[in-house]
Scaffold this motif. Structure first.
Motif, mmCIF file in Angstrom:
data_model
loop_
_atom_site.group_PDB
_atom_site.id
_atom_site.type_symbol
_atom_site.label_atom_id
_atom_site.label_comp_id
_atom_site.label_asym_id
_atom_site.label_seq_id
_atom_site.Cartn_x
_atom_site.Cartn_y
_atom_site.Cartn_z
ATOM 1 N N VAL A 358 0.857 -1.191 0.000
ATOM 2 C CA VAL A 358 0.000 0.000 0.000
ATOM 3 C C VAL A 358 0.891 1.238 0.000
ATOM 4 N N GLU A 359 0.803 2.021 -1.057
ATOM 5 C CA GLU A 359 1.715 3.148 -1.217
ATOM 6 C C GLU A 359 1.020 4.502 -1.334
ATOM 7 N N THR A 360 -0.283 4.505 -1.568
ATOM 8 C CA THR A 360 -0.978 5.786 -1.740
ATOM 9 C C THR A 360 -2.172 5.868 -0.793
ATOM 10 N N THR A 361 -2.573 7.102 -0.503
ATOM 11 C CA THR A 361 -3.745 7.301 0.356
ATOM 12 C C THR A 361 -5.000 6.756 -0.306
ATOM 13 N N GLU A 362 -5.090 6.859 -1.632
ATOM 14 C CA GLU A 362 -6.272 6.360 -2.334
ATOM 15 C C GLU A 362 -6.394 4.843 -2.180
ATOM 16 N N GLN A 363 -5.278 4.136 -2.261
ATOM 17 C CA GLN A 363 -5.314 2.689 -2.059
ATOM 18 C C GLN A 363 -5.773 2.353 -0.649
ATOM 19 N N PHE A 364 -5.230 3.061 0.330
ATOM 20 C CA PHE A 364 -5.589 2.807 1.722
ATOM 21 C C PHE A 364 -7.073 3.056 1.978
ATOM 22 N N LYS A 365 -7.589 4.142 1.438
ATOM 23 C CA LYS A 365 -9.000 4.463 1.658
ATOM 24 C C LYS A 365 -9.913 3.421 1.035
ATOM 25 N N MET A 366 -9.611 3.025 -0.203
ATOM 26 C CA MET A 366 -10.468 2.059 -0.864
ATOM 27 C C MET A 366 -10.388 0.689 -0.199
ATOM 28 N N LEU A 367 -9.189 0.274 0.190
ATOM 29 C CA LEU A 367 -9.043 -1.008 0.885
ATOM 30 C C LEU A 367 -9.779 -0.989 2.222
ATOM 31 N N SER A 368 -9.739 0.142 2.905
ATOM 32 C CA SER A 368 -10.497 0.286 4.153
ATOM 33 C C SER A 368 -11.989 0.159 3.878
ATOM 34 N N PHE A 387 12.713 -0.542 15.200
ATOM 35 C CA PHE A 387 11.253 -0.436 15.232
ATOM 36 C C PHE A 387 10.865 1.037 15.074
ATOM 37 N N CYS A 388 10.175 1.349 14.005
ATOM 38 C CA CYS A 388 9.724 2.719 13.772
ATOM 39 C C CYS A 388 8.203 2.773 13.824
ATOM 40 N N LEU A 389 7.678 3.861 14.356
ATOM 41 C CA LEU A 389 6.238 4.042 14.367
ATOM 42 C C LEU A 389 5.747 4.337 12.956
ATOM 43 N N PRO A 390 4.562 3.874 12.608
ATOM 44 C CA PRO A 390 4.040 4.145 11.269
ATOM 45 C C PRO A 390 3.730 5.619 11.080
ATOM 46 N N GLN A 391 3.725 6.040 9.821
ATOM 47 C CA GLN A 391 3.328 7.401 9.506
ATOM 48 C C GLN A 391 1.875 7.613 9.933
ATOM 49 N N PRO A 392 1.538 8.769 10.545
ATOM 50 C CA PRO A 392 0.146 9.007 10.974
ATOM 51 C C PRO A 392 -0.789 9.073 9.775
ATOM 52 N N VAL A 393 -1.909 8.375 9.881
ATOM 53 C CA VAL A 393 -2.856 8.346 8.750
ATOM 54 C C VAL A 393 -4.265 8.730 9.202
ATOM 55 N N GLU A 394 -4.398 9.265 10.406
ATOM 56 C CA GLU A 394 -5.742 9.567 10.899
ATOM 57 C C GLU A 394 -6.483 10.515 9.961
ATOM 58 N N GLN A 395 -5.755 11.483 9.403
ATOM 59 C CA GLN A 395 -6.425 12.454 8.553
ATOM 60 C C GLN A 395 -6.963 11.828 7.270
ATOM 61 N N LEU A 396 -6.395 10.700 6.868
ATOM 62 C CA LEU A 396 -6.855 10.058 5.635
ATOM 63 C C LEU A 396 -8.282 9.543 5.780
ATOM 64 N N LEU A 397 -8.657 9.173 6.993
ATOM 65 C CA LEU A 397 -9.964 8.569 7.203
ATOM 66 C C LEU A 397 -11.092 9.576 7.061
ATOM 67 N N THR A 398 -10.768 10.841 7.131
ATOM 68 C CA THR A 398 -11.809 11.865 7.031
ATOM 69 C C THR A 398 -12.053 12.326 5.606
ATOM 70 N N LEU A 399 -11.186 11.889 4.683
ATOM 71 C CA LEU A 399 -11.344 12.318 3.301
ATOM 72 C C LEU A 399 -12.431 11.508 2.608
ATOM 73 N N PRO A 400 -13.172 12.123 1.668
ATOM 74 C CA PRO A 400 -14.238 11.400 0.973
ATOM 75 C C PRO A 400 -13.671 10.309 0.082
ATOM 76 N N ILE A 401 -14.482 9.293 -0.191
ATOM 77 C CA ILE A 401 -14.064 8.180 -1.031
ATOM 78 C C ILE A 401 -15.154 7.887 -2.045
ATOM 79 N N ALA A 402 -14.727 7.562 -3.245
ATOM 80 C CA ALA A 402 -15.696 7.223 -4.293
ATOM 81 C C ALA A 402 -16.298 5.856 -4.017
ATOM 82 N N ASP A 403 -17.484 5.625 -4.564
ATOM 83 C CA ASP A 403 -18.138 4.337 -4.378
ATOM 84 C C ASP A 403 -17.384 3.216 -5.083
#
Length: 406
Positions: A358-368, A387-403
């Motif tokens: 998973v490399e893009t926000t669009e992929q993450f949103k659609m897979l979610s 051990f590194c913490l993941p990049q924060p993605v909370e803001q991605l969940l608020t973006l609209p997603i196509a059907d």
């Protein structure tokens, strides 16, 4: 322009082991007669020993391309004849062969060089699946030398701590860290970082993967002691050769006890092809380890045999969607359908599903949106030695997603 061909029977030892050497001898005698009938008077066929045949055959074509076509046609004819059933003591038996071919001028190669070149081409044929022919290419010699060098240097590399584990985070659909996958890296003092795609196949064929696999397990167990959150897990890849070793279960459990960790914090990633041989023994080993708490993930699901019977009979808890499907599923209808189907099936079977690459926000949103459980890829973090913490993605969940992506 003469041609030198090396013909090696595939899995001949299996015939000797199952039916006996007398059956093997009879097959070799019948095969010699069968091949002789296909050759010209100018061709020479010999069996130096075992299940290998050498064919020296001149070709009278004017160009190299024409000579290659002539050689290929004869070799293909021989492969077809070898595949025809043999009658061994009233028992029908079929076998295949791998052929390596080298074209040469009478003055430019010694007999040892010819044999070595044909041998390399023949083994390349076996590596590509057997029952086929390959011509020698100069690159084969270079690759063979590299394999030999890597194989000889692996033991030293392990003792000198040149191998390292890198850790890539996995997150859930809220972006919360759930664990890591441990990925093997080789930091060579002269060659730099050697790709696993180069050295893992060499370790597999040489058998060194069993030693390397035990080291990976030990390192992963020790690394788990530094993860203070008891819910976090580490996944490691287990090879077919490891799984086939008789004491794999005992050594694995001993390593876990020695490290003093909970087995439930370990996840073993296996591939579909590993489940195609010694199915019952494999199932028993996986079951024994699962009873102690280890989880099993089927890696690269959808790229191999994808037999649903394995999901029923083998203790698999996780399906990993291969990155090749994730990469283009937003624009490719077939890939989208495959990803959607795998997720839906996993939900029905009560399996956890992980999307790789998973490399893009669009992929993450659609897979979610498709109800994928876990995610792994550069969007959240690249493999790192710590051990590194993941990049924060909370803001991605608020973006609209196509059907639908396409």
């Amino acid at each position: 322009m003469p041609r030198y061909s090396l013909i090696d029977l595939d899995h001949f030892k299996r015939l000797n082991d199952t039916l006996g050497h007398s059956y093997g001898d009879e097959l070799l005698q019948q095969l010699s007669t069968r091949l002789q009938h296909s050759l010209r008077q100018t061709d020479t066929l010999a069996r130096p020993g075992g299940d290998e045949f050498i064919l020296l055959a001149p070709t009278y074509k004017a160009t190299l391309d024409e000579a290659a076509v002539d050689a290929q046609q004869l070799a293909a004819k021989l492969l077809t004849q070898i595949r025809e059933p043999f009658l061994l003591k009233n028992r029908q038996y079929q076998i295949t062969a791998s052929i390596g071919i080298v074209l040469f001028n009478s003055s430019n190669k010694t007999i040892d060089e010819l044999m070595s070149s044909a041998d390399l081409a023949m083994y390349h044929s076996k590596e590509q699946g057997r029952n086929q022919l390959y011509f020698f290419e100069p690159g084969m010699q270079q690759r063979s030398l590299l394999r030999q060098q890597l194989e000889s240097e692996m033991h030293l590399a392990l003792s000198q701590q040149q191998f390292k584990l890198f850790f890539q985070p996995k997150v859930n659909n809220k972006g919360k860290l759930t664990g890591y996958e441990a990925l093997l890296r080789w930091q060579h003092p002269e060659r730099g970082m050697i790709s696993p795609e180069l050295f893992i196949p060499v370790a597999e064929t040489s058998g060194f993967i069993t030693v390397l696999g035990q080291w990976i397990l030990a390192e992963a167990c020790n690394a788990l002691k530094h993860l203070t959150d008891p819910q976090l897990t580490i996944a490691i890849n287990v090879s077919k050769r490891q799984l086939q070793t008789p004491d794999f279960v005992e050594k694995t459990l001993l390593q876990i006890r020695t490290a003093g960790i909970k087995a439930s914090r370990l996840e073993f990633e296996i591939t579909e092809s590993m489940l195609m041989t010694d199915v019952e023994q494999t199932r028993q080993k996986l079951q024994q380890l699962h009873q102690q708490g280890i989880r099993f993930a089927l890696d690269d699901f959808g790229t191999g045999y994808s037999s649903l019977a394995f999901l029923k009979n083998v203790p698999i808890q996780v399906l990993k969607i291969d990155r090749s499907f994730v990469r283009d599923f937003l624009s490719d209808q077939t890939d989208y359908a495959i990803v959607d189907t795998i997720i839906s099936m996993a939900k029905t079977l009560k399996l956890t599903v992980v999307a790789e690459g998973v490399e893009t926000t669009e992929q993450f949103k659609m897979l979610s949106w498709l109800k994928c459980d876990l995610f792994q890829g550069f969007l959240f973090g690249k493999p790192a030695p710590e051990f590194c913490l993941p990049q924060p993605v909370e803001q991605l969940l608020t973006l609209p997603i196509a059907d639908h992506p396409i």
